[in-house]
Design a protein around this motif. Structure first.
Motif, mmCIF file in Angstrom:
data_model
loop_
_atom_site.group_PDB
_atom_site.id
_atom_site.type_symbol
_atom_site.label_atom_id
_atom_site.label_comp_id
_atom_site.label_asym_id
_atom_site.label_seq_id
_atom_site.Cartn_x
_atom_site.Cartn_y
_atom_site.Cartn_z
ATOM 1 N N THR A 110 4.971 1.864 1.022
ATOM 2 C CA THR A 110 5.894 1.687 -0.099
ATOM 3 C C THR A 110 7.168 2.500 0.097
ATOM 4 O O THR A 110 7.136 3.651 0.506
ATOM 5 C CB THR A 110 5.216 2.122 -1.411
ATOM 6 O OG1 THR A 110 3.999 1.419 -1.568
ATOM 7 C CG2 THR A 110 6.110 1.827 -2.599
ATOM 8 N N ARG B 32 0.836 -1.198 0.000
ATOM 9 C CA ARG B 32 0.000 0.000 0.000
ATOM 10 C C ARG B 32 0.871 1.249 0.000
ATOM 11 O O ARG B 32 2.029 1.230 0.408
ATOM 12 C CB ARG B 32 -0.924 -0.001 1.221
ATOM 13 C CG ARG B 32 -1.893 -1.172 1.243
ATOM 14 C CD ARG B 32 -2.825 -1.153 0.055
ATOM 15 N NE ARG B 32 -3.776 -2.264 0.055
ATOM 16 C CZ ARG B 32 -4.606 -2.531 -0.935
ATOM 17 N NH1 ARG B 32 -4.605 -1.766 -2.024
ATOM 18 N NH2 ARG B 32 -5.444 -3.564 -0.866
ATOM 19 N N GLU C 262 -4.924 -5.417 -7.219
ATOM 20 C CA GLU C 262 -5.577 -5.329 -5.916
ATOM 21 C C GLU C 262 -5.623 -6.687 -5.215
ATOM 22 O O GLU C 262 -5.473 -6.774 -4.000
ATOM 23 C CB GLU C 262 -7.011 -4.792 -6.075
ATOM 24 C CG GLU C 262 -7.091 -3.357 -6.534
ATOM 25 C CD GLU C 262 -6.599 -2.378 -5.481
ATOM 26 O OE1 GLU C 262 -6.623 -2.741 -4.286
ATOM 27 O OE2 GLU C 262 -6.182 -1.267 -5.864
#
Length: 642
Positions: free
Chosen positions: A415, A411, A486
């Motif tokens: 990151t 996410r 996702e």
């Protein structure tokens, strides 16, 4: 004898080191068994043996709860002793630490209470370069005299981090006896303090940089405070105090991740090593345990899914535990447990040459660096083969190791240098890397040109399938990732083979191309029990019942390891792959490719970045053509021939 770390002429009073209660137990964190801390994390036999296993031995030892889930008891704050909860509450409300530690005494002069002996080692070559007058970061030398230490100066990311985090102190300490290193450390520290006298803005006051700098000052205090320059000693002790206050004030407001963990670790160390720091330590170590729980998944992998961040977290906890040992206080059990859980996921990315695979923008972190960090922990365990959240699947058969990115990208808030690498894989045969990813985006600005850093994070820089030359997940600036993958579905199973052998099959799929192209990518990897055959299949399936018409370009890339020579067959359906040590593999594309037209195998130029940030020209095999938007199936085989 006068204390080396005192900015006054007073002698250090050992009884004042921590205002410690000698009767405190390990849950309270005030004292504990030094003998217990000196034992390795896992029991060793009576005979002498190294703390770091040889790579062959590491594969044979029994696992030590390497796949255990993160238990609630591992991350909760230790039970408070009487009065500690009140101390925490009062400190959070703004009561000064010295008023809580010694309410009827004046604040004591600034000084270091103990010398930390951290088992972590630095880069000796970089330390030698410092003594010769150069910073050496990612293989690039920069003269110290030409460095602008001001926070507003524009420096390459790697050099910027090294200078402002003071990570170079560990390298310097590893290069020579302390007496030879002190003048160099004082010279650089003085130059830095001249232009960064107080907390401000810019890279020097990035929370992660400031936190790592504070911890480096505390852990390597003999280098920066042990010289004859009393004025510098007073300035630095003031800077340590100011930085600790600054970091503490911002840590709670920062989002979860390595920066927050580093902040609370540094504040905890300050509470341990600075006078009257008990209230600060009690608050910080409770916040630290919560921050680690927010950064690490249940299987021990960091949520950034970054090998470098995993390695840095282990190193950070080792330094912090060394600070506890320096003042003879038992660290909270959660810190040791978390460090144990961080090691197996990192080992899962180790190839036969001992170095780490090129994942999430990192180069191939060297075996020496990995051995140094893991060896400092004293932990003996096996790699984590079947992760839940870490996402990197690992198969080993014979001398063959396969690594596969079978998890969704991290996410945005976690990151670091994110890459669109979903379903990419790497393959090594003993010390020879056959199939790799490019890696190295995190070192861009050194020997890797900054202009190609973004491209090294793209899907095409990884050994996986690419549709229409588009990334499976959007690659954004500053290491961030956007929309794309996702969900990743993974199924791992055992396949029975002849002669009683069993292989391993991994089937994984992602939805990164679903919204744009209406296709779902599934990759199946099957490694035989003897490690001589890797059968692969890339499948494109319509993401919805309403299929789309037309065709779309695709490319399946296989980046080759450094020194691997590729020779295409006459029919351009296969290639021989000769490793530098003489190992030979054969690549073959299936005779019939469903749903594709004009499919052919080509050999193109590529790039591979090693653990020192050095780029190497390599080659890549590319299966390229057009496929129907109704789906397609592409089978291939890698077989060891000798």
């Amino acid at each position: 004898m006068e204390s080396l770390f005192d900015d006054t002429d007073t002698h250090r009073d050992v009884a004042d080191r921590q205002d410690a209660d000698p009767g405190a137990d390990h849950l309270g964190g005030e004292s504990g068994s030094v003998e217990a801390r000196k034992r390795p994390a896992f029991a060793l036999s009576q005979r002498e043996e190294p703390l770091v296993l040889d790579r062959e031995d590491a594969e044979r030892v029994e696992p030590f709860e390497s796949t255990r889930a993160l238990a609630l008891a591992d991350v909760i704050v230790p039970r408070s002793r009487p009065g500690e909860a009140l101390i925490r509450l009062a400190y959070r409300m703004g009561v000064p630490g010295h008023a809580l530690s010694a309410p009827f005494r004046r604040p004591v002069p600034r000084r270091m209470l103990a010398t930390v002996e951290s088992p972590n080692g630095g880069d000796r070559a970089a330390g030698i370069a410092l003594r010769a007058g150069h910073f050496c970061v990612h293989g690039v030398k920069q003269p110290i005299t030409q460095i602008d230490f001001d926070s507003s100066a524009r420096l390459g990311p790697g050099l910027e981090r090294a200078i402002h985090s003071f990570s170079w102190l560990a390298d310097l300490a590893a290069s020579a006896p302390r007496a030879e290193c002190v003048p160099v450390a004082e010279r650089i520290t003085r130059s830095w303090l001249d232009v960064n006298p107080v907390p401000s803005k810019g890279p020097a006051w990035d929370l992660e940089h400031a936190s790592l700098r504070l911890l480096a000052w505390l852990v390597h205090a003999p280098l920066v405070l042990g010289g004859s320059d009393r004025a510098l000693r007073a300035r630095l002790l003031e800077a340590v105090d100011d930085t600790a206050d600054w970091v503490e004030g911002r840590a709670a407001r920062h989002g979860p991740g390595f920066a927050q963990v580093a902040a609370w670790a540094a504040v905890t160390a300050a509470g341990l090593l600075l006078p009257q720091g008990r209230p600060r330590r009690l608050c910080a170590e409770a916040a630290l345990i919560r921050a680690i729980g927010d950064m690490v998944a249940e299987d021990g992998g960091t949520l950034s899914r970054c090998p470098a961040a995993q390695l840095e977290a282990i190193r950070l906890l080792t330094d912090l535990i060394a600070c506890y040992e320096a003042v003879e206080i038992e660290p909270p059990r959660a810190l040791g447990v978390m460090r144990e859980l961080l090691v197996p996921p990192l080992l899962a990315l180790r190839h036969g040459d001992g170095a780490i695979g090129n994942w999430q923008g990192q180069g191939a972190i060297s075996a020496r660096r990995l051995d140094t960090v893991i060896g400092a922990t004293g932990i003996r365990t096996r790699p984590l083969n079947e992760p839940e959240h870490w996402g990197f699947q690992r198969i080993r058969s014979g001398e063959t190791i396969v690594q596969m990115d079978a998890g969704p990208p991290p996410r945005a808030r976690h990151t670091r240098c994110g890459a669109a690498s979903t379903l990419a894989f790497e393959l090594s045969d003993g010390p020879a890397r056959i199939i790799v990813n490019c890696g190295g985006a995190a070192t861009a600005g050194g020997q890797v040109p900054a202009r190609i850093g973004q491209g090294l994070r793209a899907t095409a820089a990884h050994s996986t399938l690419v549709l229409d030359n588009a990334n499976s997940t959007a690659v954004l600036l500053h290491g961030k990732l956007g929309r794309g993958v996702e969900t990743v579905e993974v199924e791992r199973s055992t396949i029975e083979q002849a002669k009683g052998r069993s292989g391993t099959r991994i089937e994984a799929s992602h939805d990164g191309y679903g919204a744009r192209f209406g296709l779902k990518h599934t990759r199946i990897l099957s490694l035989g029990g003897d490690g001589t055959e890797l059968a692969g299949e890339d499948v494109l399936i319509p993401a919805s019942r309403r299929g789309r018409r037309g065709k779309i370009g695709f490319a399946i890339r296989f980046h080759l390891g450094r020194g691997v020579e590729a020779h295409l067959t006459e029919d351009r359906r296969g290639a021989s792959l000769l490793a530098p040590d003489g190992r030979l593999w054969q690549f073959r594309l299936a005779a019939f490719v469903k749903g594709a037209e004009e499919t052919e195998l080509a050999c193109e130029d590529s790039l591979w970045v090693d653990g020192e940030g050095r780029p190497h020209m390599t080659e890549q095999l590319v299966i390229e053509g057009l496929t129907s938007r109704g789906g397609g199936r592409f089978a291939w085989l890698l077989k060891k021939m000798g």
